[in-house]
Write a protein that holds these residues in place. Structure first.
Motif, mmCIF file in Angstrom:
data_model
loop_
_atom_site.group_PDB
_atom_site.id
_atom_site.type_symbol
_atom_site.label_atom_id
_atom_site.label_comp_id
_atom_site.label_asym_id
_atom_site.label_seq_id
_atom_site.Cartn_x
_atom_site.Cartn_y
_atom_site.Cartn_z
ATOM 1 N N ILE A 1 60.658 34.334 40.894
ATOM 2 C CA ILE A 1 59.406 34.795 40.285
ATOM 3 C C ILE A 1 58.509 35.457 41.332
ATOM 4 N N PHE A 2 58.563 34.968 42.557
ATOM 5 C CA PHE A 2 57.770 35.561 43.633
ATOM 6 C C PHE A 2 58.472 36.776 44.221
ATOM 7 N N ALA A 3 59.770 36.677 44.413
ATOM 8 C CA ALA A 3 60.531 37.779 44.993
ATOM 9 C C ALA A 3 60.514 39.008 44.085
ATOM 10 N N SER A 4 60.433 38.787 42.776
ATOM 11 C CA SER A 4 60.447 39.897 41.822
ATOM 12 C C SER A 4 59.096 40.601 41.726
ATOM 13 N N GLY A 5 58.050 39.962 42.233
ATOM 14 C CA GLY A 5 56.717 40.552 42.116
ATOM 15 C C GLY A 5 56.056 40.292 40.777
ATOM 16 N N ARG A 6 56.653 39.424 39.949
ATOM 17 C CA ARG A 6 56.083 39.150 38.626
ATOM 18 C C ARG A 6 54.859 38.261 38.681
ATOM 19 N N ALA A 7 54.742 37.450 39.720
ATOM 20 C CA ALA A 7 53.603 36.535 39.827
ATOM 21 C C ALA A 7 52.384 37.288 40.323
ATOM 22 N N LYS A 8 51.329 37.264 39.563
ATOM 23 C CA LYS A 8 50.071 37.884 39.961
ATOM 24 C C LYS A 8 48.951 36.866 39.746
ATOM 25 N N ILE A 9 48.214 36.594 40.792
ATOM 26 C CA ILE A 9 47.076 35.693 40.702
ATOM 27 C C ILE A 9 45.868 36.498 41.133
ATOM 28 N N ILE A 10 44.907 36.602 40.255
ATOM 29 C CA ILE A 10 43.722 37.401 40.540
ATOM 30 C C ILE A 10 42.520 36.458 40.625
ATOM 31 N N PRO A 11 42.091 36.128 41.839
ATOM 32 C CA PRO A 11 40.940 35.229 41.988
ATOM 33 C C PRO A 11 39.672 35.867 41.408
ATOM 34 N N PHE A 12 38.896 35.063 40.755
ATOM 35 C CA PHE A 12 37.611 35.522 40.221
ATOM 36 C C PHE A 12 36.566 34.518 40.665
ATOM 37 N N ASN A 13 35.892 34.839 41.739
ATOM 38 C CA ASN A 13 34.967 33.894 42.361
ATOM 39 C C ASN A 13 33.510 34.255 42.109
ATOM 40 N N ARG A 14 33.248 34.975 41.075
ATOM 41 C CA ARG A 14 31.885 35.426 40.771
ATOM 42 C C ARG A 14 31.258 34.494 39.750
ATOM 43 N N HIS A 15 30.064 34.015 40.029
ATOM 44 C CA HIS A 15 29.319 33.199 39.073
ATOM 45 C C HIS A 15 28.193 34.044 38.503
ATOM 46 N N PHE A 16 28.044 34.041 37.193
ATOM 47 C CA PHE A 16 26.991 34.808 36.532
ATOM 48 C C PHE A 16 25.820 33.889 36.207
ATOM 49 N N THR A 17 24.624 34.329 36.574
ATOM 50 C CA THR A 17 23.425 33.559 36.252
ATOM 51 C C THR A 17 23.184 33.621 34.750
ATOM 52 N N GLU A 18 22.314 32.774 34.254
ATOM 53 C CA GLU A 18 21.972 32.785 32.824
ATOM 54 C C GLU A 18 21.514 34.174 32.381
ATOM 55 N N ALA A 19 20.693 34.821 33.204
ATOM 56 C CA ALA A 19 20.159 36.138 32.854
ATOM 57 C C ALA A 19 21.250 37.201 32.768
ATOM 58 N N GLU A 20 22.333 37.026 33.537
ATOM 59 C CA GLU A 20 23.422 38.004 33.551
ATOM 60 C C GLU A 20 24.446 37.780 32.434
ATOM 61 N N GLN A 21 24.411 36.616 31.824
ATOM 62 C CA GLN A 21 25.423 36.272 30.827
ATOM 63 C C GLN A 21 25.110 36.904 29.474
ATOM 64 N N ASP A 22 26.168 37.424 28.841
ATOM 65 C CA ASP A 22 26.057 37.960 27.488
ATOM 66 C C ASP A 22 26.797 36.998 26.566
ATOM 67 N N ARG A 23 26.056 36.154 25.893
ATOM 68 C CA ARG A 23 26.653 35.115 25.042
ATOM 69 C C ARG A 23 27.316 35.691 23.787
ATOM 70 N N THR A 24 27.088 36.963 23.489
ATOM 71 C CA THR A 24 27.683 37.576 22.299
ATOM 72 C C THR A 24 28.971 38.335 22.623
ATOM 73 N N LEU A 25 29.350 38.368 23.889
ATOM 74 C CA LEU A 25 30.494 39.166 24.315
ATOM 75 C C LEU A 25 31.794 38.748 23.628
ATOM 76 N N LYS A 26 32.021 37.450 23.495
ATOM 77 C CA LYS A 26 33.250 36.969 22.856
ATOM 78 C C LYS A 26 33.341 37.464 21.413
ATOM 79 N N GLN A 27 32.225 37.405 20.693
ATOM 80 C CA GLN A 27 32.219 37.877 19.312
ATOM 81 C C GLN A 27 32.423 39.394 19.250
ATOM 82 N N GLU A 28 31.851 40.114 20.211
ATOM 83 C CA GLU A 28 32.027 41.582 20.263
ATOM 84 C C GLU A 28 33.493 41.930 20.483
#
Length: 117
Positions: free
Chosen positions: A33-60
């Protein structure tokens, strides 16, 4: 083709923190799985403040017109891969290397039970 992803967010609230930033505790006995290049891990280390969050995004995103737009965007990106390539940034290759090392059954066994010569 088998596809998957590791959710990389932290949820805070009642009941403590749920940390999704760490890959699941899985051991891989087949390194292909590693030798084939199929494994992809994309770190996401960003935290969004309350003001930056769009609570309607999932519904959109669930709206039919947006689902079609997202699918078309994904297909366009997929079609660009042969032309442009798909080189992973260093943070992704580092995350894959760390996960590969942690998932190595024999390597983990040896590092825990032996000493370097």
């Amino acid at each position: 083709m088998t596809c998957g992803f590791i959710k990389t967010v932290k949820e805070k609230g009642e009941g403590g923190n749920k940390d999704y930033n760490s890959p699941p505790n899985r051991r891989v006995s087949d390194d292909t799985i590693f030798a084939s290049g199929r494994a992809k891990i994309i770190p996401f280390n960003r935290h969004f403040t309350e003001a930056e969050q769009d609570r309607t995004l999932k519904q959109e995103f669930r709206k039919a017109k947006n689902k079609r737009a997202i699918l078309n965007w994904l297909i366009m990106g997929y079609r660009l891969i042969p032309e442009v390539g798909f080189d992973a940034p260093p943070i992704v290759t580092q995350a894959i290397a760390e996960y590969r090392q942690d998932a190595d059954i024999i390597g983990v066994f040896l590092s825990e039970r032996t000493e370097p010569m």
